[in-house]
Write a protein that holds these residues in place. Structure first.
Motif, mmCIF file in Angstrom:
data_model
loop_
_atom_site.group_PDB
_atom_site.id
_atom_site.type_symbol
_atom_site.label_atom_id
_atom_site.label_comp_id
_atom_site.label_asym_id
_atom_site.label_seq_id
_atom_site.Cartn_x
_atom_site.Cartn_y
_atom_site.Cartn_z
ATOM 1 N N LEU A 113 -6.377 -11.019 4.323
ATOM 2 C CA LEU A 113 -7.118 -12.479 3.276
ATOM 3 C C LEU A 113 -8.580 -12.544 2.746
ATOM 4 N N ASP A 114 -8.849 -12.676 2.551
ATOM 5 C CA ASP A 114 -10.296 -12.686 2.019
ATOM 6 C C ASP A 114 -10.993 -14.136 2.810
ATOM 7 N N LYS A 115 -12.663 -13.823 3.366
ATOM 8 C CA LYS A 115 -13.044 -14.867 4.324
ATOM 9 C C LYS A 115 -12.810 -16.205 4.010
ATOM 10 N N ASP A 116 -12.921 -16.645 2.872
ATOM 11 C CA ASP A 116 -12.584 -18.274 2.526
ATOM 12 C C ASP A 116 -11.722 -18.146 2.300
ATOM 13 N N SER A 117 -10.379 -17.684 1.993
ATOM 14 C CA SER A 117 -8.739 -17.530 2.021
ATOM 15 C C SER A 117 -8.308 -18.302 3.432
ATOM 16 N N ARG A 118 -7.179 -19.152 3.074
ATOM 17 C CA ARG A 118 -6.649 -19.682 4.363
ATOM 18 C C ARG A 118 -4.671 -18.860 4.284
ATOM 19 N N GLY A 119 -4.060 -19.244 5.374
ATOM 20 C CA GLY A 119 -2.580 -18.992 5.100
ATOM 21 C C GLY A 119 -2.446 -17.733 6.053
ATOM 22 N N LEU A 120 -0.892 -17.318 5.855
ATOM 23 C CA LEU A 120 -0.756 -16.504 6.313
ATOM 24 C C LEU A 120 -0.744 -15.087 6.193
ATOM 25 N N LEU A 121 -1.024 -14.242 7.738
ATOM 26 C CA LEU A 121 -1.261 -13.338 8.248
ATOM 27 C C LEU A 121 -0.870 -12.785 8.769
ATOM 28 N N LEU A 122 0.391 -11.315 8.314
ATOM 29 C CA LEU A 122 0.902 -10.252 9.202
ATOM 30 C C LEU A 122 0.019 -9.750 10.445
ATOM 31 N N MET A 123 0.026 -9.696 11.800
ATOM 32 C CA MET A 123 -0.591 -8.769 12.362
ATOM 33 C C MET A 123 0.424 -7.720 13.242
ATOM 34 N N THR A 124 0.412 -6.455 13.286
ATOM 35 C CA THR A 124 0.767 -5.433 13.569
ATOM 36 C C THR A 124 0.163 -4.435 14.910
ATOM 37 N N ASN A 125 1.058 -3.839 15.423
ATOM 38 C CA ASN A 125 1.307 -2.501 16.168
ATOM 39 C C ASN A 125 1.412 -0.996 15.968
ATOM 40 N N ASN A 126 2.617 -1.663 14.083
ATOM 41 C CA ASN A 126 3.329 -0.811 13.712
ATOM 42 C C ASN A 126 2.458 -0.092 12.082
ATOM 43 N N GLY A 127 2.133 1.152 12.138
ATOM 44 C CA GLY A 127 1.096 1.262 12.004
ATOM 45 C C GLY A 127 2.132 1.412 9.884
ATOM 46 N N ASP A 128 3.208 2.375 10.230
ATOM 47 C CA ASP A 128 4.906 2.636 9.248
ATOM 48 C C ASP A 128 4.619 1.690 8.706
ATOM 49 N N TYR A 205 -11.772 -20.342 -14.519
ATOM 50 C CA TYR A 205 -11.768 -21.238 -13.804
ATOM 51 C C TYR A 205 -12.726 -20.641 -12.162
ATOM 52 N N LYS A 206 -12.163 -21.824 -11.552
ATOM 53 C CA LYS A 206 -12.540 -21.280 -10.023
ATOM 54 C C LYS A 206 -12.186 -21.394 -9.101
ATOM 55 N N VAL A 207 -11.520 -20.599 -7.995
ATOM 56 C CA VAL A 207 -11.125 -21.175 -6.910
ATOM 57 C C VAL A 207 -11.476 -21.779 -5.842
ATOM 58 N N LYS A 208 -10.874 -22.808 -5.541
ATOM 59 C CA LYS A 208 -11.613 -24.495 -4.740
ATOM 60 C C LYS A 208 -10.719 -23.712 -3.683
ATOM 61 N N ASP A 209 -9.308 -24.041 -3.644
ATOM 62 C CA ASP A 209 -8.434 -23.713 -1.864
ATOM 63 C C ASP A 209 -7.646 -22.123 -2.122
ATOM 64 N N LEU A 210 -7.370 -21.442 -1.565
ATOM 65 C CA LEU A 210 -7.136 -20.368 -1.574
ATOM 66 C C LEU A 210 -5.906 -20.021 -0.416
ATOM 67 N N PHE A 211 -4.523 -19.736 -0.137
ATOM 68 C CA PHE A 211 -3.587 -20.732 1.083
ATOM 69 C C PHE A 211 -2.422 -19.182 0.833
ATOM 70 N N ARG A 212 -2.336 -18.624 1.837
ATOM 71 C CA ARG A 212 -0.823 -17.578 1.138
ATOM 72 C C ARG A 212 0.517 -18.364 1.985
#
Length: 272
Positions: A113-128, A205-212
């Motif tokens: 998620l880019d720096k200015d974006s918010r919301g759901l980010l998944l993180m893991t230790n499983n590369g597959d 258009y310009k994005v003002k807020d982006l939330f996953r």
């Protein structure tokens, strides 16, 4: 590191059912684990495993000839990333997601998620799992709520949904739905660099807020900004089912291999 996290990782592990053990180690879903056990492919301390048995620390679990260690326990976190946090492992970045979470074991993000974006980010230790979830060729969905600087028109929604020319290509058709005067939802199955922002800019258009809000079957839900949680067993099992048949190879590699197969068939046909 907080005391809560220290306790979570240093407490003595309790016995755990074998199918759960295999699932948490990233081998497969519990349902698939039961099938592996029933087929005789799983052993515990050199003996054939039995469905329903429990594993205690120190036991050796194998699937075929491969040892599945408790140290290999898979971690998948759902994080509600705030704006300003950067998806990078660069140690010199003070606002990196790795520094922000300060998790006790090494984990990395599944899709940026880019720096200015918010919301759901998944993180893991499983590369597959990372590769299978993020390869564009697998067409896995990611859903976003987007607010722009101008009133949304039917023409804008139609253009977004049919594909926009950015970065030398046309984006895949996607699901787009207006949910407010300046707000819409969009579901992507690819992840070009700053794709939604570039698509909007191409249409004036310009994005003002982006939330996953969602990645595949995982929703941000009521998770507060800056907080994280482990995926539930139900979420993990459903995720495994959705990833069945997914490739962890780049699209280009798959296409090249398919071309070689087609070429081989043509040569065989010519020789008949």
């Amino acid at each position: 590191m907080s005391n809560r996290i220290k306790q979570e990782f240093h407490m003595k592990k309790e016995p755990v059912r074998l199918n759960k053990y295999l699932s948490e180690a990233g081998v497969c879903s519990r349902r698939e684990a039961d099938k592996l056990i029933e087929s005789g492919l799983v052993s515990v301390d050199g003996k054939r495993a039995v469905t329903g048995m429990k594993i205690v620390p120190g036991q050796t679990v194998k699937v075929g000839k491969k040892v599945v260690s408790r140290q290999d326990e898979m971690v998948v976190l759902a994080v509600n990333k705030p704006a300003g946090i950067v998806c990078t492992e660069e140690k010199r970045e003070h606002n990196s997601i790795v520094r922000f979470l300060n998790y006790p074991i090494r984990i990395t993000y599944i899709g940026r998620l880019d720096k200015d974006s918010r919301g759901l980010l998944l993180m893991t230790n499983n590369g597959d799992i990372i590769n299978k979830m993020m390869r564009a060729g697998n067409f896995h969905e990611k859903e976003y709520k987007v607010t722009v600087d101008k009133e949304i028109t039917p023409e804008f929604l139609n253009a977004m949904g049919n594909g926009v020319h950015i970065l030398g290509t046309v984006t895949r058709p996607c699901k787009v739905e207006q949910i407010g005067k300046y707000t819409f939802s969009v579901v992507l199955t690819q992840g070009l660099n700053r794709q939604i922002r570039r698509m909007c800019e191409a249409l004036g258009y310009k994005v003002k807020d982006l939330f996953r809000v969602r990645v595949m079957n995982i929703h941000v839900g009521k998770l507060k900004e800056g907080e994280y949680r482990k995926l539930t067993d139900c979420e993990l099992n459903e995720l495994y089912e959705l990833l069945k048949g997914s490739s962890n190879e780049p699209v280009q590699n798959k296409q090249n291999r398919q071309r070689r197969r087609n070429s081989d068939r043509q040569e065989e046909n010519c020789g008949e």
